[in-house]
Design a protein around this motif. Structure first.
Motif, PDB file in Angstrom:
ATOM      1  N   ARG A   1      37.458  39.113-120.681  1.00  0.00           N
ATOM      2  CA  ARG A   1      36.609  38.296-121.574  1.00  0.00           C
ATOM      3  C   ARG A   1      35.208  38.149-120.981  1.00  0.00           C
ATOM      4  O   ARG A   1      34.202  38.260-121.692  1.00  0.00           O
ATOM      5  N   HIS A   2      35.164  37.918-119.673  1.00  0.00           N
ATOM      6  CA  HIS A   2      33.868  37.773-119.009  1.00  0.00           C
ATOM      7  C   HIS A   2      33.099  39.091-119.049  1.00  0.00           C
ATOM      8  O   HIS A   2      31.892  39.115-119.336  1.00  0.00           O
ATOM      9  N   ALA A   3      33.786  40.195-118.759  1.00  0.00           N
ATOM     10  CA  ALA A   3      33.136  41.507-118.746  1.00  0.00           C
ATOM     11  C   ALA A   3      32.573  41.858-120.111  1.00  0.00           C
ATOM     12  O   ALA A   3      31.479  42.434-120.232  1.00  0.00           O
ATOM     13  N   ALA A   4      33.318  41.493-121.149  1.00  0.00           N
ATOM     14  CA  ALA A   4      32.869  41.802-122.508  1.00  0.00           C
ATOM     15  C   ALA A   4      31.640  40.988-122.895  1.00  0.00           C
ATOM     16  O   ALA A   4      30.801  41.448-123.683  1.00  0.00           O
ATOM     17  N   ALA A   5      31.517  39.780-122.334  1.00  0.00           N
ATOM     18  CA  ALA A   5      30.417  38.897-122.726  1.00  0.00           C
ATOM     19  C   ALA A   5      29.177  39.077-121.855  1.00  0.00           C
ATOM     20  O   ALA A   5      28.072  38.693-122.257  1.00  0.00           O
ATOM     21  N   ASP A   6      29.333  39.651-120.663  1.00  0.00           N
ATOM     22  CA  ASP A   6      28.240  39.684-119.689  1.00  0.00           C
ATOM     23  C   ASP A   6      27.592  41.067-119.642  1.00  0.00           C
ATOM     24  O   ASP A   6      28.194  42.029-119.156  1.00  0.00           O
ATOM     25  N   PRO A   7      26.351  41.197-120.125  1.00  0.00           N
ATOM     26  CA  PRO A   7      25.688  42.509-120.081  1.00  0.00           C
ATOM     27  C   PRO A   7      25.324  42.942-118.660  1.00  0.00           C
ATOM     28  O   PRO A   7      24.997  44.103-118.433  1.00  0.00           O
ATOM     29  N   LEU A   8      25.406  42.006-117.706  1.00  0.00           N
ATOM     30  CA  LEU A   8      25.077  42.308-116.313  1.00  0.00           C
ATOM     31  C   LEU A   8      26.325  42.500-115.467  1.00  0.00           C
ATOM     32  O   LEU A   8      26.256  42.535-114.238  1.00  0.00           O
TER      33      LEU A   8
ATOM     34  N   LEU B   1      28.398  34.351-123.563  1.00  0.00           N
ATOM     35  CA  LEU B   1      28.054  34.542-122.153  1.00  0.00           C
ATOM     36  C   LEU B   1      27.982  33.206-121.436  1.00  0.00           C
ATOM     37  O   LEU B   1      28.491  33.058-120.310  1.00  0.00           O
ATOM     38  N   ILE B   2      27.371  32.219-122.073  1.00  0.00           N
ATOM     39  CA  ILE B   2      27.268  30.887-121.452  1.00  0.00           C
ATOM     40  C   ILE B   2      28.656  30.314-121.224  1.00  0.00           C
ATOM     41  O   ILE B   2      28.946  29.737-120.178  1.00  0.00           O
ATOM     42  N   ASP B   3      29.544  30.495-122.213  1.00  0.00           N
ATOM     43  CA  ASP B   3      30.923  30.016-122.048  1.00  0.00           C
ATOM     44  C   ASP B   3      31.609  30.700-120.868  1.00  0.00           C
ATOM     45  O   ASP B   3      32.274  30.060-120.042  1.00  0.00           O
ATOM     46  N   ALA B   4      31.435  32.038-120.776  1.00  0.00           N
ATOM     47  CA  ALA B   4      32.087  32.787-119.707  1.00  0.00           C
ATOM     48  C   ALA B   4      31.551  32.372-118.339  1.00  0.00           C
ATOM     49  O   ALA B   4      32.309  32.182-117.381  1.00  0.00           O
ATOM     50  N   LEU B   5      30.227  32.224-118.238  1.00  0.00           N
ATOM     51  CA  LEU B   5      29.633  31.830-116.959  1.00  0.00           C
ATOM     52  C   LEU B   5      30.007  30.398-116.600  1.00  0.00           C
ATOM     53  O   LEU B   5      30.201  30.064-115.428  1.00  0.00           O
ATOM     54  N   THR B   6      30.118  29.554-117.600  1.00  0.00           N
ATOM     55  CA  THR B   6      30.508  28.162-117.353  1.00  0.00           C
ATOM     56  C   THR B   6      31.923  28.100-116.803  1.00  0.00           C
ATOM     57  O   THR B   6      32.206  27.386-115.831  1.00  0.00           O
ATOM     58  N   LEU B   7      32.818  28.885-117.419  1.00  0.00           N
ATOM     59  CA  LEU B   7      34.206  28.904-116.937  1.00  0.00           C
ATOM     60  C   LEU B   7      34.287  29.456-115.519  1.00  0.00           C
ATOM     61  O   LEU B   7      35.130  29.026-114.721  1.00  0.00           O
ATOM     62  N   ALA B   8      33.401  30.396-115.180  1.00  0.00           N
ATOM     63  CA  ALA B   8      33.432  30.997-113.852  1.00  0.00           C
ATOM     64  C   ALA B   8      33.001  30.017-112.764  1.00  0.00           C
ATOM     65  O   ALA B   8      33.254  30.236-111.586  1.00  0.00           O
TER      66      ALA B   8
ATOM     67  N   LEU C   1      20.474  39.539-126.360  1.00  0.00           N
ATOM     68  CA  LEU C   1      21.745  39.159-126.974  1.00  0.00           C
ATOM     69  C   LEU C   1      21.512  38.345-128.238  1.00  0.00           C
ATOM     70  O   LEU C   1      20.525  37.599-128.356  1.00  0.00           O
ATOM     71  N   THR C   2      22.437  38.451-129.169  1.00  0.00           N
ATOM     72  CA  THR C   2      22.412  37.583-130.347  1.00  0.00           C
ATOM     73  C   THR C   2      22.786  36.178-129.914  1.00  0.00           C
ATOM     74  O   THR C   2      23.304  35.954-128.815  1.00  0.00           O
ATOM     75  N   ASP C   3      22.539  35.216-130.792  1.00  0.00           N
ATOM     76  CA  ASP C   3      22.891  33.836-130.455  1.00  0.00           C
ATOM     77  C   ASP C   3      24.385  33.695-130.187  1.00  0.00           C
ATOM     78  O   ASP C   3      24.806  32.989-129.262  1.00  0.00           O
ATOM     79  N   THR C   4      25.199  34.386-130.973  1.00  0.00           N
ATOM     80  CA  THR C   4      26.659  34.311-130.783  1.00  0.00           C
ATOM     81  C   THR C   4      27.052  34.904-129.441  1.00  0.00           C
ATOM     82  O   THR C   4      27.875  34.340-128.700  1.00  0.00           O
ATOM     83  N   ALA C   5      26.463  36.071-129.122  1.00  0.00           N
ATOM     84  CA  ALA C   5      26.776  36.720-127.844  1.00  0.00           C
ATOM     85  C   ALA C   5      26.277  35.881-126.668  1.00  0.00           C
ATOM     86  O   ALA C   5      26.929  35.804-125.611  1.00  0.00           O
ATOM     87  N   LEU C   6      25.114  35.227-126.856  1.00  0.00           N
ATOM     88  CA  LEU C   6      24.583  34.378-125.791  1.00  0.00           C
ATOM     89  C   LEU C   6      25.490  33.182-125.551  1.00  0.00           C
ATOM     90  O   LEU C   6      25.751  32.796-124.404  1.00  0.00           O
ATOM     91  N   ASP C   7      26.000  32.591-126.639  1.00  0.00           N
ATOM     92  CA  ASP C   7      26.940  31.476-126.490  1.00  0.00           C
ATOM     93  C   ASP C   7      28.205  31.926-125.753  1.00  0.00           C
ATOM     94  O   ASP C   7      28.753  31.189-124.914  1.00  0.00           O
TER      95      ASP C   7
END
Length: 525
Positions: free
Chosen positions: A372-379, A405-412, A397-403
């Protein structure tokens, strides 16, 4: 006679009227290296010294002879020279006959690095071959001790003892029931004699009583020294067997217990009829550091997965976590990673991915989160990237994709020290109603962290006291295999006993037991 006329040893012994062994010893002297033989014939060394040289192969004789400058003072000097390359087999823990290819005869000679010395009835083993075989034997003995229930079995050099060695006491020894009863009886008799001595006024009678007292003391010492000591499961559950290896290849075993626990495992008090020391607090709540790390790591993953959900509670949790991570006023928390902190949970799963009750086609929670993180993180595939390049990549990123990514980074950012449970992690687990056992099944590697006594008690929790007693008689590896199989079958529905399956699936390590003082927080819409 032996080599020219091909006469047997027995025939030669009969001809000269000597023992067969004497003939074999003299024939062995014929095997002296040429340089040593010449010294012997010239009177530079005596027969005893020649016999020492003849105990090893001729090549080793010549090497030892040259190493001392061709001057040997006496047979003791020769023994020291030989000992530098050959070890007395009396120290061997391994089968010397197997090393020599089964040549166990008494005719002397060398086979497979083993030399049989007819003169001193010793068997010598070439040093390199000895220590190679001895190392394997020590390793097997170390494994046997761990299997039998010792919590530690450390191999140490006899002259390089670790600091922990000096912080431990000798492990208390128990005896079987008959020996313990005999010891108690002798103690009782000796105490009775001591009282008679105190009450007696006749000097002649007192002397006789002291003689009886000394006799009882001697009987006690003899009984305790000759009786086979027993180390109970309670002692082994807290004790370490130190396997001390000497420079001469000798191995001694020294069992020890920490001083802090000696009072728990105790010895046998004078006059006591007990057959074992009291049991210390070692049970299924006693977890190793490895087990605690594994359980807490899986809890973090379970909480992360729960917080990744689409429900209002999960979404709210992610926003709160983001606020906590970015807020400068929040005190340090082991449960939150800020900026570039190393994630111990990622380190744990990199070494031990663990197992799951389902088939491989179903992602483990850790793999699911990583994907999930890999799919959301362009880096995700970028090991090093500047902040400017990162800004450009993320800004596309689109707003949806940015959200996402923020969710994935927050969980990390959600993590833990894996040494003890974080209060915040306990709160989140309660808040998100997380059941770690629903996503994680302890495997063989995790159960191996238990002491043998703890495994037996775990079996007792599920099958009763009789099963626990029987488990104590088995190897630790067998108990690990049985418990692992039990948890696996319970998870996949292969246990006929539904009540047992439910109890197994609900069993939780003590470090993950919910804290009754922690209450979930009501979600604010």
């Amino acid at each position: 006679l032996a080599h020219v006329e091909a006469k047997g040893v027995a025939a030669i012994a009969a001809e000269f009227g000597v023992e067969v062994r004497y003939v074999r010893q003299r024939i062995q002297l014929a095997a002296l290296a040429d340089v040593v033989k010449a010294a012997y014939r010239g009177g530079d060394i005596d027969t005893a010294t020649a016999e020492v040289f003849a105990s090893v192969p001729s090549a080793a004789q010549a090497e030892a002879w040259e190493s001392c400058g061709r001057r040997v003072t006496n047979h003791h000097h020769a023994q020291q020279l030989i000992a530098s390359d050959w070890i007395d087999a009396k120290h061997a823990l391994f089968d010397v006959d197997a090393l020599s290819g089964g040549n166990s005869g008494g005719s002397g000679g060398v086979s497979g690095g083993v030399s049989r010395d007819l003169f001193s009835e010793r068997v010598m083993v070439e040093r390199k071959a000895f220590f190679a075989a001895q190392a394997q034997a020590v390793e097997a003995e170390q494994e046997r001790l761990l299997e039998s229930g010792w919590v530690g079995a450390e191999v140490i050099a006899h002259n390089n003892l670790p600091d922990g060695y000096y912080k431990m006491d000798a492990a208390p020894v128990a005896f079987d029931e008959a020996t313990t009863a005999a010891i108690a009886k002798l103690h009782k008799e000796r105490d009775a004699v001591s009282r008679q001595i105190d009450d007696c006024e006749d000097e002649e009678a007192i002397d006789a009583l002291w003689d009886e007292h000394d006799r009882l003391d001697t009987a006690l010492d003899t009984l305790e020294s000759q009786a086979e000591g027993i180390y109970t499961e309670a002692v082994k559950a807290v004790g370490t067997m130190f396997i001390k290896v000497g420079g001469d290849g000798g191995v001694t075993f020294e069992p020890k217990v920490p001083r802090a626990t000696r009072s728990l495992v105790g010895g046998i008090p004078e006059g006591s009829t007990t057959t074992a020391p009291p049991v210390p607090e070692v049970d299924t709540r006693t977890l190793s550091d490895k087990q605690i790390r594994g359980a807490l790591a899986h809890e973090v993953v379970a909480v992360r997965k729960a917080a990744a959900g689409d429900d209002a509670r999960a979404k709210r949790t992610r926003r709160v976590l983001l606020a906590l991570s970015l807020h400068q006023g929040i005190t340090s928390s082991a449960a939150l990673l800020v900026r570039r902190d190393t994630d111990p949970v990622a380190g744990y799963f990199a070494q031990d991915p663990g197992t799951e009750p389902d088939v491989a086609a179903v992602f483990t929670p850790w793999a699911w989160l990583q994907a999930r993180h890999a799919a959301a993180d362009p880096l995700h595939d970028q090991r090093f990237i500047t902040d400017v390049d990162a800004y450009h990549a993320i800004n596309q990123l689109t707003d949806t994709a940015l959200d996402a990514l923020i969710d994935a980074l927050t969980l990390a950012t959600l993590s833990g020290s894996l040494q003890q449970r974080s209060p915040l992690m306990a709160l989140l687990a309660a808040d998100l109603e997380v059941d770690v056992r629903a996503t994680w099944r302890p495997d063989a590697a995790w159960f191996a962290g238990y002491r043998k006594l703890s495994l037996a008690k775990l079996i007792g929790e599920f099958f009763g006291d009789k099963a626990e007693a029987q488990a104590l008689k088995r190897k630790k590896s067998e108990l690990v295999e049985e418990v692992t199989r039990l948890f696996k079958y319970a998870a996949v529905g292969k246990l006929d006993d539904e009540d047992l399956a439910a109890r197994v699936n609900a069993w939780t390590p003590v470090c993950l037991v919910p804290d009754e003082t922690v209450e979930a927080v009501e979600c604010v819409a």
